[in-house]
Design a protein around this motif. Structure first.
Motif, PDB file in Angstrom:
ATOM      1  N   UNK A   1       1.706  -9.599  12.288  1.00  0.00           N
ATOM      2  CA  UNK A   1       1.994  -9.451  13.714  1.00  0.00           C
ATOM      3  C   UNK A   1       3.492  -9.324  13.961  1.00  0.00           C
ATOM      4  N   UNK A   2       4.283 -10.111  13.249  1.00  0.00           N
ATOM      5  CA  UNK A   2       5.735 -10.015  13.415  1.00  0.00           C
ATOM      6  C   UNK A   2       6.245  -8.651  12.948  1.00  0.00           C
ATOM      7  N   UNK A   3       5.684  -8.164  11.839  1.00  0.00           N
ATOM      8  CA  UNK A   3       6.081  -6.846  11.368  1.00  0.00           C
ATOM      9  C   UNK A   3       5.681  -5.790  12.393  1.00  0.00           C
TER      10      UNK A   3
ATOM     11  N   UNK B   1       4.169 -10.083  -3.651  1.00  0.00           N
ATOM     12  CA  UNK B   1       4.770  -8.821  -4.082  1.00  0.00           C
ATOM     13  C   UNK B   1       4.528  -7.733  -3.038  1.00  0.00           C
ATOM     14  N   UNK B   2       3.345  -7.738  -2.460  1.00  0.00           N
ATOM     15  CA  UNK B   2       3.032  -6.731  -1.438  1.00  0.00           C
ATOM     16  C   UNK B   2       3.899  -6.922  -0.205  1.00  0.00           C
ATOM     17  N   UNK B   3       4.042  -8.180   0.232  1.00  0.00           N
ATOM     18  CA  UNK B   3       4.868  -8.470   1.399  1.00  0.00           C
ATOM     19  C   UNK B   3       6.323  -8.108   1.124  1.00  0.00           C
ATOM     20  N   UNK B   4       6.792  -8.372  -0.073  1.00  0.00           N
ATOM     21  CA  UNK B   4       8.165  -8.034  -0.423  1.00  0.00           C
ATOM     22  C   UNK B   4       8.399  -6.524  -0.339  1.00  0.00           C
ATOM     23  N   UNK B   5       7.406  -5.745  -0.826  1.00  0.00           N
ATOM     24  CA  UNK B   5       7.530  -4.295  -0.755  1.00  0.00           C
ATOM     25  C   UNK B   5       7.529  -3.814   0.697  1.00  0.00           C
ATOM     26  N   UNK B   6       6.695  -4.437   1.511  1.00  0.00           N
ATOM     27  CA  UNK B   6       6.664  -4.079   2.926  1.00  0.00           C
ATOM     28  C   UNK B   6       7.984  -4.404   3.608  1.00  0.00           C
ATOM     29  N   UNK B   7       8.536  -5.557   3.282  1.00  0.00           N
ATOM     30  CA  UNK B   7       9.810  -5.958   3.886  1.00  0.00           C
ATOM     31  C   UNK B   7      10.932  -4.991   3.512  1.00  0.00           C
TER      32      UNK B   7
ATOM     33  N   UNK C   1      12.980  -3.054   6.303  1.00  0.00           N
ATOM     34  CA  UNK C   1      14.435  -3.175   6.441  1.00  0.00           C
ATOM     35  C   UNK C   1      15.106  -1.807   6.380  1.00  0.00           C
ATOM     36  N   UNK C   2      14.556  -0.932   5.534  1.00  0.00           N
ATOM     37  CA  UNK C   2      15.106   0.420   5.469  1.00  0.00           C
ATOM     38  C   UNK C   2      14.859   1.156   6.775  1.00  0.00           C
ATOM     39  N   UNK C   3      13.660   0.938   7.365  1.00  0.00           N
ATOM     40  CA  UNK C   3      13.344   1.576   8.639  1.00  0.00           C
ATOM     41  C   UNK C   3      14.287   1.108   9.741  1.00  0.00           C
ATOM     42  N   UNK C   4      14.604  -0.197   9.761  1.00  0.00           N
ATOM     43  CA  UNK C   4      15.534  -0.728  10.762  1.00  0.00           C
ATOM     44  C   UNK C   4      16.928  -0.158  10.535  1.00  0.00           C
ATOM     45  N   UNK C   5      17.335  -0.070   9.266  1.00  0.00           N
ATOM     46  CA  UNK C   5      18.652   0.495   8.961  1.00  0.00           C
ATOM     47  C   UNK C   5      18.727   1.960   9.398  1.00  0.00           C
TER      48      UNK C   5
END
Length: 929
Positions: A65-67, A130-136, A140-144
């Motif tokens: 939900x936060x994502x 690992x999945x959450x890390x990949x999503x993050x 982060x790239x999308x925000x950048x």
């Protein structure tokens, strides 16, 4: 029409045993997109697979939900130019939003560390981490990228203002929200990317310089006139695009008798700038005693440049052809920024495919330093066999985008920018009659009259008699949509209607031909009516002009596709469409049965107080007795009967007879037996088509439920059944037809609710079947509307390959309409806004305000009458929504939603807590979604 993704794919992505997830959980997604399309758009396809796996297993509910809140804030800004402008103007506010987005991602990371890594011994936890890390990482790239986009936009706007300002006035360079919102879509209402800039040059001479400037800036050019296209030809596919609006090029010359190259006599012509509204050319020609042949339904809104680029037609095409047939010459800017003048040589003054050979002179010249053009530096003669301009045996065909390399025409703005044209005009015969033919039998029986009427009038024309100048068709659904008032005294709505113009220089011959056409209709269970005076003739044509009324079913959103069918196979096409409609109707009713069965199976039915109750209340179970079981048995039988008819619709009736009777159709035994005697090869479809057998919710289900649950105590149950019916019925897809019957150009319209994902999928499947049907009958998939982004998936590589080679040769960098008509340039990345979704969770406006806006546009006909036709002495804005602010215009204009002022001090608060003041219009903010 290509929907974003199949709903089955969304559901099948969930792990086995997991409950299907909601289609839309990303906040502020008031569009036809599901979460899937947004995640793929922002994070990539691999991120969606990871996220949907986690979400389907409900392993990361709060983190997901936060994502989603982060993605929702990015998405709402990306699809709202007003928010973008505010961000650019307020760096502190922009940074606050970006900080808030990163804060949310940090919180997700903290939860991953504290929850998943702490449970490192659990294999599932390790995999989840690992999945959450990949999503993050992707987020982060999308925000950048989101943050960097503002910096790039600011710098490019500053540079563009300087470079473009060398060739046009600065107030013609528009970065504002209204201009970008007004040019993100066309009559399709689909959108992919907002244009970077909108250019509204004042003169033709500015065009070549602006094209070169856009090339220098790395912007792809989207030519645009009235924005009335129905295939998305003017929809930008990349954010680095410049829409050049030609509507200020409104120079209209006088009708002149001209000696055309290679023509032995003078012929009437008229010059028009690319921005001249089609109706103005028609009016000017009529005033001089001539006829302008190009008359699309959008004539009050479409512009000349678009008519050339799309090879527009209309009802007069049956007599004088489409735009290409009537062009004497045209001017354009090519992908190098050079002027290109194209002149027809030895014009046959008729339909181009009737000429053995069509010749064109092409002259290229460099633009002069201060506008204008230099002497030609290159000349070429292009010769094309007339038969190549359309598929043999068809009245229209715009599917050949290559067109033997003829520049500009039918290219949909992909090889240059049309700036002006000279047209040949025709003289209308002295006498005219308009016939209105109403048919009350089955449409399949009436359709052959089209061929009979055309064959008869073609024969009369060859003898020098009456001429068919137009023949238009409306089916039963269209007649209902336009509120058609039948001229017959039968008191029932016709199954179809034909409207035709019969002209000639011999009044008696015209009158006799009109009478014969009426007689032909009489043989097909029809009645005919003839109008003689101009006023009466105009009245006959009014209903035909309101064909867009079909879209009021879904608040002015519809899929409008056109195909061309050989006239002698039109009956087969009509039967095929009826076949599709019957299947769609049955499927919708089966969904209703499923909904009702779920309602009764769930228990806890709402029970009111019994009228006979005295003292203590009667227990619900005692009041219901076996009524629920009776209802379920009724629904099961209806479901079995309707399912059988759906799955055996093409089965011979003789084989299906016993099963149908066993499934509850005993009362039809006599009718079925008589039908088999009269038509031994009849199929189940034929009985459904002529309504001998009806799949009826009202007669077969509702009436029985009312009998089972009679009494005031069960009113709430019946009310809930009605609510379920209305909800399911809202998602029913149907196909409505109207056609330019004289040349077989059929317009196939499907109203769709953009907030109903399943409805979009059903409509997409229906369109695919319609295109396959047209091809199977030796037709083509477009006769007027073009290909654009809505039909490209239905063209084979063999059909589009020559155009792509041509495009690669003359415009390898994609300087015009980058990506358009190329592989993958369909609707997979397109979306449309939805008032319905916005109403579900409105934070920007009160729900009643949204409802009022939606209601104000639901009856829009997209007739174009809200668009100014004459000169604009004060307002030079490029779109109709800013031209005239009269009260009557506001009441009827579908762009009204872009002109409603917001209340002072209104504010929008994002899911991350950042607050933004409202932009000039609350309605614009909603629909720019």
């Amino acid at each position: 029409m290509n929907a974003p993704a199949h709903i089955q794919a969304l559901l099948s992505d969930a792990p086995a045993g997991a409950a299907p997830t909601r289609l839309r959980e990303i906040p502020y997604n008031y569009t036809s997109f599901s979460d899937r399309e947004i995640v793929i758009r922002l994070l990539g396809a691999e991120a969606w697979k990871l996220l949907d796996t986690l979400r389907g297993a409900r392993q990361t509910g709060r983190s997901a939900r936060m994502l989603y809140e982060v993605l929702g804030d990015i998405w709402v800004v990306q699809r709202n130019p007003y928010l973008q402008d505010d961000m650019l103007d307020n760096p502190k506010r922009r940074q606050a939003l970006i900080d808030a987005l990163n804060h949310r991602l940090t919180e997700v990371e903290r939860r991953r560390v504290t929850t998943d890594i702490a449970d490192a011994g659990d294999a599932d936890a390790v995999s989840r981490s690992a999945s959450v890390e990949a999503l993050l990482k992707a987020a982060r790239q999308a925000v950048a990228d989101f943050a960097e986009e503002f910096r790039r936009t600011y710098d490019l706007r500053k540079r563009a203002t300087k470079v473009l300002g060398r060739h046009t006035e600065k107030d013609n360079i528009k970065f504002d929200g209204l201009s970008r919102v007004s040019h993100v879509t066309d009559a399709t209402d689909w959108r992919v990317e907002y244009p970077f800039v909108v250019l509204t040059p004042d003169t033709e001479d500015e065009m070549a310089g602006l094209v070169k400037a856009c090339i220098e800036l790395g912007l792809t050019i989207i030519p645009r006139g009235g924005g009335t296209g129905y295939t998305g030809g003017a929809v930008p596919l990349t954010p680095l695009s410049a829409v050049i609006n030609t509507e200020k090029l409104e120079q209209l010359g006088a009708v002149e008798m001209t000696m055309l190259p290679g023509v032995e006599r003078e012929y009437a012509t008229i010059y028009s700038g690319a921005g001249v509204v089609t109706k103005r050319v028609s009016d000017a020609a009529e005033k001089a005693g001539f006829v302008f042949a190009v008359d699309p339904t959008s004539a009050e809104a479409s512009c000349v440049g678009g008519n050339v680029a799309m090879n527009a037609g209309g009802k007069k095409a049956v007599l004088w052809g489409t735009a290409l047939d009537n062009l004497a010459s045209w001017r354009m800017v090519d992908p190098n920024g050079d002027w290109l003048d194209v002149t027809r040589i030895e014009h046959n003054l008729g339909k181009i495919h009737d000429a053995p050979l069509a010749k064109f002179k092409l002259e290229w010249s460099h633009p002069a330093a201060k506008g204008g053009r230099n002497a030609p530096f290159k000349t070429e003669i292009l010769e094309i066999e007339g038969r190549k301009f359309r598929k043999e045996g068809l009245g229209k065909d715009v599917t050949d985008k290559f067109l033997s390399g003829l520049p500009g025409v039918q290219k949909e703005g992909c090889d240059g920018l049309i700036t002006s044209a000279r047209w040949i005009l025709h003289r209308m015969p002295k006498f005219a009659r308009t016939v209105c033919l109403e048919f009350f039998g089955q449409a399949s029986d009436a359709i052959p009259s089209i061929v009979e009427i055309k064959d008869y009038l073609d024969a009369e024309t060859k003898k020098g008699g009456a001429i068919l100048a137009g023949l238009e068709h409306l089916d039963e659904r269209y007649l209902r949509a336009v509120g058609y008032a039948t001229k017959s005294k039968r008191g029932t709505l016709p199954k179809m209607a034909l409207f035709g113009d019969i002209v000639g220089d011999d009044e008696n011959a015209v009158a006799q031909a009109a009478s014969e056409v009426v007689r032909i209709a009489n043989t097909r269970v029809g009645e005919g009516f003839v109008a003689v005076s101009p006023e009466a003739r105009k009245k006959f044509w009014l209903d035909r002009a309101r064909t867009a009324a079909i879209s009021k079913h879904t608040n002015a959103f519809k899929i409008n596709e056109d195909v061309v069918i050989p006239l002698d196979r039109m009956g087969e096409y009509t039967n095929g469409i009826e076949h599709i409609n019957i299947e769609l109707s049955i499927r919708n009713k089966l969904q209703l049965i499923d909904g009702l069965l779920s309602f009764f199976a769930a228990g806890n039915l709402p029970i009111g107080k019994s009228e006979d109750a005295e003292g203590d209340a009667i227990p619900d179970a005692e009041m219901l007795e076996d009524r629920v079981q009776q209802a379920i048995a009724l629904l099961d039988l209806a479901h079995a009967r309707w399912t059988y008819m759906l799955t055996h619709i093409d089965q011979p009736l003789a084989q299906a007879q016993d099963v149908l009777l066993a499934l509850g159709l005993e009362k039809h035994a006599v009718a079925i037996a008589e039908r088999l005697q009269r038509q031994p090869d009849a199929q189940v479809f034929h009985l459904l088509q002529d309504r001998t057998i009806r799949v009826s919710w009202k007669q077969e289900v509702r009436a029985a439920l009312r009998h089972i649950f009679s009494g005031a105590a069960f009113k709430l149950i019946l009310d809930e059944c009605t609510v379920i019916h209305q909800r399911v019925l809202r998602g029913r897809v149907f196909v409505a037809l109207h056609m330019h019957a004289g040349d077989g150009n059929v317009h196939t319209n499907i109203p769709v609710n953009s907030d109903d994902y399943q409805m979009l999928q059903d409509a997409h499947a229906a369109v695919a079947r319609i295109m396959a049907l047209a091809r199977s009958l030796n037709g083509v998939i477009s006769g007027e509307h073009g290909i654009g982004i809505t039909k490209i998936e239905y063209l084979t590589e063999e059909e589009i390959g020559e155009f792509r080679d041509y495009k690669q040769r003359i415009d390898p960098e994609g300087r015009f309409n980058k990506g358009k008509l190329m592989a993958g340039a369909d609707l997979r990345n397109a979306y449309t806004p939805s008032f319905g979704l916005m109403g579900h969770e409105s934070l920007i406006m009160q729900q009643s305000d949204i409802g009022a806006i939606a209601n104000s546009i639901k009856d829009c006909l997209r007739c174009g009458k809200c668009k100014q036709v004459g000169a604009r002495p004060t307002c030079r804005a490029p779109t109709c929504c800013t031209r005239r602010a009269t009260r009557s215009w506001r009441r009827r204009c579908w762009w009204k939603r872009s002109c409603t002022k917001s209340k002072p001090g209104a504010a929008f608060r994002s899911s991350t807590g950042t607050s933004f003041p409202m932009w000039p219009t609350i309605a614009r903010s909603a629909t720019s979604a």
